[in-house]
Design a protein around this motif. Structure first.
Motif, mmCIF file in Angstrom:
data_model
loop_
_atom_site.group_PDB
_atom_site.id
_atom_site.type_symbol
_atom_site.label_atom_id
_atom_site.label_comp_id
_atom_site.label_asym_id
_atom_site.label_seq_id
_atom_site.Cartn_x
_atom_site.Cartn_y
_atom_site.Cartn_z
ATOM 1 N N PRO A 172 26.691 -34.508 59.057
ATOM 2 C CA PRO A 172 26.091 -34.049 57.801
ATOM 3 C C PRO A 172 24.831 -33.219 58.011
ATOM 4 O O PRO A 172 24.057 -33.442 58.945
ATOM 5 C CB PRO A 172 25.758 -35.360 57.081
ATOM 6 C CG PRO A 172 25.542 -36.357 58.184
ATOM 7 C CD PRO A 172 26.425 -35.927 59.322
ATOM 8 N N ALA A 173 24.644 -32.269 57.120
ATOM 9 C CA ALA A 173 23.407 -31.481 57.079
ATOM 10 C C ALA A 173 22.903 -31.457 55.643
ATOM 11 O O ALA A 173 23.673 -31.221 54.711
ATOM 12 C CB ALA A 173 23.641 -30.062 57.581
ATOM 13 N N ALA A 182 21.274 -37.069 60.005
ATOM 14 C CA ALA A 182 21.629 -35.806 59.366
ATOM 15 C C ALA A 182 20.553 -34.760 59.632
ATOM 16 O O ALA A 182 19.352 -35.055 59.579
ATOM 17 C CB ALA A 182 21.795 -36.002 57.861
ATOM 18 N N ARG A 183 20.992 -33.571 59.887
ATOM 19 C CA ARG A 183 20.066 -32.435 59.984
ATOM 20 C C ARG A 183 19.391 -32.247 58.632
ATOM 21 O O ARG A 183 20.045 -32.263 57.596
ATOM 22 C CB ARG A 183 20.846 -31.184 60.356
ATOM 23 C CG ARG A 183 20.042 -29.896 60.398
ATOM 24 C CD ARG A 183 21.004 -28.719 60.662
ATOM 25 N NE ARG A 183 20.314 -27.454 60.853
ATOM 26 C CZ ARG A 183 19.991 -26.611 59.888
ATOM 27 N NH1 ARG A 183 20.286 -26.898 58.624
ATOM 28 N NH2 ARG A 183 19.381 -25.461 60.151
ATOM 29 N N ALA A 198 21.251 -20.411 54.270
ATOM 30 C CA ALA A 198 21.006 -21.800 54.654
ATOM 31 C C ALA A 198 22.305 -22.497 55.037
ATOM 32 O O ALA A 198 22.352 -23.279 55.999
ATOM 33 C CB ALA A 198 20.319 -22.548 53.511
ATOM 34 N N ALA A 199 23.380 -22.239 54.298
ATOM 35 C CA ALA A 199 24.677 -22.830 54.640
ATOM 36 C C ALA A 199 25.138 -22.344 56.004
ATOM 37 O O ALA A 199 25.646 -23.122 56.826
ATOM 38 C CB ALA A 199 25.698 -22.496 53.567
ATOM 39 N N SER A 224 24.840 -24.949 63.206
ATOM 40 C CA SER A 224 24.271 -26.067 63.952
ATOM 41 C C SER A 224 25.286 -27.186 64.178
ATOM 42 O O SER A 224 24.976 -28.177 64.844
ATOM 43 C CB SER A 224 23.058 -26.639 63.210
ATOM 44 O OG SER A 224 23.461 -27.436 62.102
ATOM 45 N N GLY A 225 26.480 -27.040 63.610
ATOM 46 C CA GLY A 225 27.523 -28.036 63.810
ATOM 47 C C GLY A 225 27.857 -28.874 62.596
ATOM 48 O O GLY A 225 28.656 -29.813 62.683
ATOM 49 N N ALA A 226 27.284 -28.568 61.442
ATOM 50 C CA ALA A 226 27.521 -29.380 60.244
ATOM 51 C C ALA A 226 28.969 -29.278 59.786
ATOM 52 O O ALA A 226 29.535 -28.180 59.723
ATOM 53 C CB ALA A 226 26.598 -28.941 59.114
#
Length: 346
Positions: free
Chosen positions: A53-54, A100-101, A151-152, A158-160
């Motif tokens: 999750p991010a 979570a990020r 942002a998405a 980043s791997g989300a």
């Protein structure tokens, strides 16, 4: 604009078939079963992978605060952004416990946030007063949508594999309520609530402000972007962009509360194909949230009386999603366990 893919119906059918073979009565795990199957369809896999999750919190201020619609002063927005990055806010704690990020984006805070370790993407220093004027120009809406899309992209890079949008903006339940009223057709009284805790007089004033904002644009034919310009706000538009880009890249979107659902409705108005990528985490205590979710065709997983925002309700639901996947992946089938399945009628 990227085309939004459809969920994988073959993966959904395979996941549903697997659920029928797991060592339990069919349907006995309730929404966790349907949730696992939904995630299978969104990931395109019979057995979905655990989620990474991010959480991205978008912050912005609102000119409508000048009408006295909030119990808190506008300066709280910037102070809370600092609290996010210093680790003291609810979403900071929930991000840590869920591994979570967490990213915080200034989409339009009135105060200067120079020096804070956040994403500085201020479109302007707060929106216009929607009771008396448009919140944003068309160009500013597009900029805010792009802030969310960017942002998405960062989160996914980043791997989300699960996206959560949080909000911070004193007064933002007022434009959110106006958007929900306009997009769903529900009455002001059924949608407008107490937000951060206004008293009865404050609630009456807030409802009148929303009614006036809606009356100001009642005769205008407005598409999704134009509605965000007239009745929205910078963090709301950024969240809509975040959702649109996440869906375009095939990543599930876990909705939070009232503000994020208003943004989801706006995103749906811009691109209806975004809707299957939404998962409703919880039902906020804020008046009208249930009606807004229903307009999206969503059933919330929890109802714990949350009304904080920040992405907190969605973050609290992350373990449920992970458990739904783990049960779907880890339980034995009747054949594997040597357990007799349900008897067929003679």
């Amino acid at each position: 604009m990227s085309r939004i893919p459809l969920p994988d119906l073959s993966a959904l059918a395979a996941a549903q078939a697997r659920q029928q073979q797991l060592t339990k009565p069919a349907g006995s795990l309730g929404q966790l079963e349907s949730l696992a199957c939904q995630l299978a369809a969104l990931q395109g896999r019979e057995v979905p992978l655990p989620l990474s999750p991010a959480i991205t919190v978008f912050a912005g201020d609102h000119g409508v605060c000048a009408e006295g619609v909030s119990a808190y002063p506008q300066a709280v927005t910037g102070a809370m952004v600092a609290n996010f990055v210093h680790g003291g806010a609810a979403i900071s704690v929930l991000a840590r416990v869920n591994q979570a990020r967490l990213e915080v984006v200034d989409a339009g805070v009135a105060a200067s946030l120079d020096g804070l370790p956040i994403v500085h993407a201020k479109v302007r220093a707060g929106s216009g007063n929607i009771r008396r004027q448009a919140a944003l120009s068309a160009a500013e809406v597009q900029q805010a949508l792009d802030v969310g899309r960017d942002a998405a992209r960062r989160a996914i890079a980043s791997g989300a594999t699960l996206l959560i949008a949080g909000d911070m903006g004193i007064g933002n339940t007022t434009p959110s309520a106006a958007l929900i009223c306009r997009l769903t057709g529900h009455s002001v009284d059924s949608i407008v609530g107490r937000g951060t805790g206004v008293d009865d007089a404050g609630l009456a004033l807030k409802r009148q402000v929303v009614a006036d904002a809606l009356a100001r644009v009642a005769a205008a034919k407005l598409d999704g972007r134009a509605l965000l310009a007239e009745l929205g706000g910078l963090e709301i538009a950024a969240i809509a962009g975040f959702y649109l880009e996440g869906a375009a890249q095939g990543v599930p979107l876990l909705l939070d509360g009232f503000i994020s659902t208003a943004a989801a409705l706006a995103a749906q108005e811009i691109e209806p194909a975004v809707t299957p990528w939404f998962i409703a985490s919880h039902c906020s205590q804020e008046t009208g949230h249930q009606l807004a979710l229903a307009a999206l065709g969503l059933t919330p997983l929890l109802d714990l009386g949350f009304r904080l925002g920040e992405g907190s309700g969605a973050a609290a639901v992350i373990p449920l999603l992970q458990q739904a996947i783990a049960l779907h992946a880890g339980m034995a089938t009747f054949a594997e366990a040597g357990v007799a399945g349900k008897s067929e009628p003679a």
